[in-house]
Design an enzyme around this catalytic site. Structure first.
Site, PDB file in Angstrom:
ATOM      1  N   GLU A 162       0.850  -1.238   0.043  1.00 30.60           N
ATOM      2  CA  GLU A 162      -0.029  -0.079  -0.075  1.00 30.60           C
ATOM      3  C   GLU A 162       0.916   1.024   0.036  1.00 30.60           C
ATOM      4  OE1 GLU A 162      -3.211   1.467   3.045  1.00 30.60           O
ATOM      5  OE2 GLU A 162      -3.181  -0.617   2.734  1.00 30.60           O
ATOM      6  N   ASP A 199      -5.628  10.051   9.589  1.00 33.06           N
ATOM      7  CA  ASP A 199      -4.301   9.336  10.109  1.00 33.06           C
ATOM      8  C   ASP A 199      -3.924   9.618  11.502  1.00 33.06           C
ATOM      9  OD1 ASP A 199      -3.389   7.688   8.218  1.00 33.06           O
ATOM     10  OD2 ASP A 199      -3.368   9.383   6.809  1.00 33.06           O
TER      11      ASP A 199
END
Ligand SMILES: Cc1ncc(COP(=O)(O)O)c(C=O)c1O
Lengths: 401, 263
Positions: free
Chosen positions: B50, B61
């Site tokens: 990824e 995040d």
């Protein structure tokens, strides 16, 4: 009239660009808000608190000396500076905190830049006994010590945010991240007409009390609707609140003023309607300041409340369709307007509001005699006096003093 | 390259293992050295890579990946440069490993949805994850992706109702990314107790493999979660290891997780 073209969409703008974790909470909020709006008791409760606690309605004050000085339209001021806590922000936080309470949430979070929205949220939470946590860029915590103290005195916890540019946009990122982690029991009070659907609609509705009052007050004060209304634009909540009730009145010119910062070609400004491009920031598609790679550019303005690289989606739509005229005022122009309004009307306007005043003279002259101009004085300048004093009074001002 | 992701899952399964989807940030510490990190992850056993593309305002995040984004942006990482410089280099070094780009919707919009889909496929990307693009907003983008055969990988969250999850996975491509915790990316000492149930529930309606991510950082967690999923995603643990001790440390993290995924 409504510019909403689909749920949460204003033309190309709006929507709900958030992590999946938050979508159910936004759906729940949308539903709870729709139910609250159908309940006359909720409306009355909001109105009552605005009346008894906030001090609404705020006056519509004739600005006789400004009218004379500018020699054009008759100038009136909508006095959001006289609302409790010193700015329009309280209109929205009272509404949203009452909504939070109705939804059974006991814990509230908010983001703040200059601290006005943080203070307004802390105030509403104190009034209704909810726990309040405010996320604020670490740089702003340093710059806005007075408002940090006010929030703490009101019982709120202030959490400095160290990521990114350590300013408002980072505080909003952090508030969203915290909300993602605590979405079950936490209500997030967004402070401007931005963010994912349904926030732009909710904030607009709560702030529209400003424009509704301008309507009835102007009919009483000068027997007709204003010919133009001008307001400053950060995220856009005071502007959408003042302007939205007039969307359907073709005779009323709607004007928004953005932060020109050091000048539009300096790269340091907050003019997202004027120079922004279509993008997604903080959950909605709107006009944002970004580079060609889609990275958000830090905004700059002398006024912390206009220092935001995005703008509410409905205002973006109003600007693109031409319903709202968009202008800008630089830091220096806003400062000059601050002194000018202080001296001609005995009102210290917030630096944000000073941007509206900075462009209002031209507008008054464009309109001409016999016309009526309303300036939305979104807040009082007390919070800004330290910033302004630190720059030293310009010689031209000193001489006149 | 179509079906590459499905093949990677099938290969892991045939070996009796859960698949490891390894996340690292392209451009951290710089574009060239991040290629070494990706290659090291594959050496450590990663089945799918990824490739994180930095965004200035990453609302999904946690601190580790936020900081990595800031480093990558400082090093000049952009989506275009990642596609032009990082993706081909990683492909050259790990020709068997499917690549999935993870970034935010604004970054893709800025490049142009169709242009991105075309470039990504040309460079060898199989799928894309956009954590701030819920299904309600994804119609236009899906169309552009489908045209190129680029797979848009959907996410499910702990707050997603079973009915909504069913709708989300119905036309999933590549795999379904089940966010294990209500929160942002980052390592957690504990994962929610009902995670295995949720994974099984999503798996029953999903036409493609289901992986769990967010919070997984060691072999034991991978073992527990891997028993109820087709694989796991590990991000912050890899990013942190790579930042502290370079590619070899990232390889070690992957190898350890991989041990937990042996059935
Ligand atoms: C007095 C005042 N006016 C205007 C603004 C800008 O916000 P908005 O555009 O949402 O009204 C602020 C924000 O802090 C403010 O304090």
């Amino acid at each position: 009239m409504d510019t909403q073209t689909a749920p949460g969409r204003f033309g190309r703008y709006g929507g709900r660009y958030v992590p999946e974790t938050l979508v159910p909470a936004l759906l729940e909020l949308e539903q709870a808000y729709a139910e609250a709006r159908k309940d006359p008791a909720f409306d009355e409760q909001v109105a009552q608190v605005l009346r008894e606690f906030v001090g609404r309605e705020t006056p519509l004050t004739p600005a006789r000396r400004l009218t004379e000085k500018w020699g054009g339209a008759e100038v009136w001021l909508k006095r959001e500076d006289l609302a409790h806590t010193g700015a329009h922000k309280i209109n929205n936080t009272i509404g949203q905190v009452l909504l939070a309470r109705r939804m059974g949430k006991k814990r509230v979070i908010a983001e703040t830049g200059a601290g006005q929205h943080g203070v307004a949220t802390a105030t509403a939470c104190a009034l209704f006994g909810l726990t309040c946590e405010v996320y604020m860029g670490a740089l702003d915590v340093e710059r806005q010590a007075l408002n940090v103290f006010r929030m703490k005195a009101l019982g709120a916890t202030v959490r400095p945010v160290e990521s990114g540019s350590r300013t408002l946009k980072d505080a909003m990122n952090e508030a969203m991240r915290v909300w993602v982690s605590q979405v079950e029991d936490t209500y997030y009070v967004i402070g401007s007409a931005a963010g994912p659907h349904p926030y732009p609609t909710i904030v607009r509705d709560f702030q529209s009390v400003i424009g509704r009052e301008i309507r009835t007050q102007s009919l009483v004060a000068f027997g007709k609707l204003p010919d133009a209304i001008i307001a400053c634009i950060g995220g856009g909540s005071n502007a959408i609140g003042a302007l939205h009730p007039f969307l359907g009145d073709a005779s009323v010119r709607l004007v928004g003023v953005e932060a020109g910062g050091h000048g539009l070609d300096s790269g340091q400004h907050g003019a997202s309607l004027t120079l922004g491009t279509e993008g997604v920031l903080h959950g909605s598609r709107s006009l944002v300041l970004q580079d060609e790679h889609g990275q958000i550019i830090e905004a700059h303005s002398i006024s912390a409340g206009l220092d935001y690289p995005g703008v509410g989606p409905e205002l973006a739509h109003m600007a693109k369709t031409g319903r709202m005229e968009v202008r800008t005022a630089t830091d220096d122009e806003a400062l000059a307007a601050f002194y000018m309004v202080s001296r001609t009307e005995g009102i210290l306007p917030a630096l944000e509001s000073s941007h509206a005043f900075a462009r209002a003279g031209e507008l008054a002259r464009e309109l001409g005699k016999g016309k009526y101009l309303v300036i939305n004085c979104s807040g009082r300048g007390d919070k800004d006096v330290a910033t302004i004093a630190a720059r030293g009074m310009p010689p031209a001002i000193q001489e006149k003093a | 390259m179509s079906g590459e992701i499905a093949e990677a899952f099938a290969r892991a399964k045939a070996r009796g293992e859960g698949a490891l989807v390894a996340y690292a940030m392209a451009g951290d510490p710089d574009l060239a050295r991040s290629v070494d990190v990706f290659a090291a992850c594959v050496e450590g056993g990663a089945d799918i890579l990824e490739i994180g593309v930095a965004f200035s305002d990453p609302i999904a995040d946690g601190p580790v990946i936020q900081a990595a984004s800031e480093r990558a942006l400082k090093a000049g990482s952009t989506l275009k440069r990642v596609l032009d410089e990082v993706v081909p280099a990683v492909r050259a070094r790990c020709p068997q490993t499917p690549l999935v780009v993870m970034t935010y919707v604004n970054v893709v919009m800025a490049l142009g949805e169709e242009r991105y889909a075309k470039l990504a496929r040309e460079r060898g990307v199989s799928g894309t994850i956009l954590p701030d693009l819920p299904p309600e907003e994804s119609a236009g983008l899906r169309e552009a992706f489908d045209k190129e055969g680029l797979e848009l990988i959907p996410l499910c969250a702990p707050t997603t109702s079973p009915a909504r999850a069913e709708r989300i996975v119905k036309d999933a491509r590549g795999f379904v990314y089940c966010v294990s915790v209500a929160g942002v990316t980052g390592m957690r000492s504990e994962l929610p107790a009902n995670l295995s149930e949720r994974l099984e529930m999503v798996r029953r309606s999903s036409p493609v493999p289901v992986v769990a991510g967010f919070g997984i950082s060691n072999a034991e967690q991978a073992r527990v979660v891997g028993a109820h999923a087709d694989g796991v995603v590990v991000g912050s643990a890899i990013v942190r290891a790579a930042q502290a001790d370079g590619p070899a440390a990232a390889r070690q993290v992957c190898a350890e997780i991989k041990r937990g995924l042996k059935r």
